[in-house]
Design an enzyme around this catalytic site. Structure first.
Site, PDB file in Angstrom:
ATOM      1  N   THR A  97       0.709  -1.091   0.023  1.00  0.00           N
ATOM      2  CA  THR A  97      -0.021   0.026   0.046  1.00  0.00           C
ATOM      3  C   THR A  97       0.808   1.229  -0.056  1.00  0.00           C
ATOM      4  O   THR A  97       1.544   1.661   1.002  1.00  0.00           O
ATOM      5  CB  THR A  97      -0.892   0.057   1.050  1.00  0.00           C
ATOM      6  OG1 THR A  97      -1.930  -1.261   1.264  1.00  0.00           O
ATOM      7  CG2 THR A  97      -1.880   1.223   1.262  1.00  0.00           C
ATOM      8  N   LYS A 172      -6.592   1.667  -3.899  1.00  0.00           N
ATOM      9  CA  LYS A 172      -6.546   1.391  -2.477  1.00  0.00           C
ATOM     10  C   LYS A 172      -6.493   2.481  -1.443  1.00  0.00           C
ATOM     11  O   LYS A 172      -6.873   2.554  -0.206  1.00  0.00           O
ATOM     12  CB  LYS A 172      -4.987   0.737  -2.542  1.00  0.00           C
ATOM     13  CG  LYS A 172      -4.736  -0.070  -1.058  1.00  0.00           C
ATOM     14  CD  LYS A 172      -5.840  -0.882  -0.529  1.00  0.00           C
ATOM     15  CE  LYS A 172      -5.520  -1.292   0.904  1.00  0.00           C
ATOM     16  NZ  LYS A 172      -4.335  -2.047   1.025  1.00  0.00           N
ATOM     17  N   LYS A 240       0.009   5.471   8.526  1.00  0.00           N
ATOM     18  CA  LYS A 240       0.672   5.521   7.408  1.00  0.00           C
ATOM     19  C   LYS A 240      -0.067   5.747   6.178  1.00  0.00           C
ATOM     20  O   LYS A 240       0.142   6.752   5.309  1.00  0.00           O
ATOM     21  CB  LYS A 240       1.778   4.330   7.199  1.00  0.00           C
ATOM     22  CG  LYS A 240       2.705   4.432   5.927  1.00  0.00           C
ATOM     23  CD  LYS A 240       2.148   3.518   4.822  1.00  0.00           C
ATOM     24  CE  LYS A 240       1.965   2.178   5.082  1.00  0.00           C
ATOM     25  NZ  LYS A 240       1.483   1.348   3.660  1.00  0.00           N
TER      26      LYS A 240
END
Length: 291
Positions: A97, A172, A240
């Site tokens: 990701t 995503k 994150k």
């Protein structure tokens, strides 16, 4: 599918994905920064190479499943990184990701080495990874995605082709945004119910039954009641992702006004030492504020 498969990154998600590939009869060669953590896969028959450079030289397709852009860049561009090996006409599938701008940057670097990059991050956590029920969000050349799709379908139940390079990463980012919003919303709703004098379990059961609560967070019931947040998706990774999303939004010139508050909630939870717990531990941040 008659290809030689490489896999870099055998953590919570990656180890289960490798196992599913092997169970389907694929011969998989792996690399992980800590070999000991991949020993169970080696015992099950996976091959091993000492560096990403050695690994990529022995395979046709290499998958990476890493924690953040910094880890991907190190694996790719270091002296013994995968782009230092024999890469001509090979496909690199990055399932990490990361932000779409970074994906496009890595694709340009890979192209200089005659390697093609497919970005195919996953929707799903530990449970779906174990069961081979992940959802892949793929970007890159459509013909490259089609070539690796049989392998993706071993590890998941759906492959969505989103468009050109970086499109999978962009999707995503959007999926994870809604997931973190949903978890924060449920946590705050439960916190409000408790603060207004309602029984925690009764209130949670109602919240999980009404249509305003996203189904994706329904599986966090036991965690919220027990206070034991066994990691499926680490909170530090949720933070994150939100940070990368805000960077990407700034670059694209779009506004995400609510996401800033959600990101700060995860930042505080991480600051209070919850980073290695499941991202549902963001609820503890609210509970802590009531102590």
């Amino acid at each position: 599918m008659s290809v030689r498969v490489g896999f870099i990154g055998t953590g919570i998600m990656g180890s289960n994905m490798v196992k599913n590939l092997m169970d389907a009869g694929e011969k998989v060669t792996i690399y992980n920064r800590t070999k000991q953590k991949a020993q169970h896969l080696l015992d099950a028959g996976a091959g091993w190479r000492e560096t990403p450079r050695e690994l990529v030289s022995k395979v046709d397709v290499v998958f990476t499943m890493l924690s953040n852009p910094e880890a991907v860049e190190e694996i790719a561009n270091s002296v013994d990184g995968l782009l230092a090996g024999e890469t001509s006409r090979k496909i690199w599938v990055d399932m990490s990701t990361v932000n779409p701008g970074f994906t496009r940057q890595m694709a340009r670097t890979a192209k200089m080495k005659e390697m093609r990059l497919v970005d195919a991050p996953v929707s799903g956590s530990k449970g779906p990874a174990e069961k081979g029920e992940l959802v892949f969000l793929a970007g890159g050349r459509e013909e490259d995605v089609q070539k690796v799709q049989p392998l993706l379908e071993i590890m998941g139940k759906n492959v969505h082709y989103m468009g050109g390079t970086g499109s999978g990463s962009a999707m995503k980012m959007s999926v994870n945004l809604t997931l973190m919003h949903a978890m924060t919303s449920l946590s705050e709703g439960l916190h409000a119910a408790e603060g207004l004098g309602l029984d925690k379990q009764q209130a949670l059961d109602v919240l999980l039954q009404v249509p305003t609560t996203a189904p994706a967070v329904a599986g966090k019931r036991d965690m919220l009641l027990s206070g034991s947040y066994e990691t499926q998706f680490p909170l530090k990774h949720a933070y994150k992702d939100l940070h990368l999303l805000e960077e990407s939004a700034y670059q694209a010139g779009i506004s995400l006004p609510v996401t800033g508050s959600v990101r700060e909630a995860y930042a505080l939870a991480k600051q209070y030492g919850m980073g290695d717990e499941d991202f549902a531990a963001v609820y503890k941040l609210l509970a802590k504020g009531s102590e």
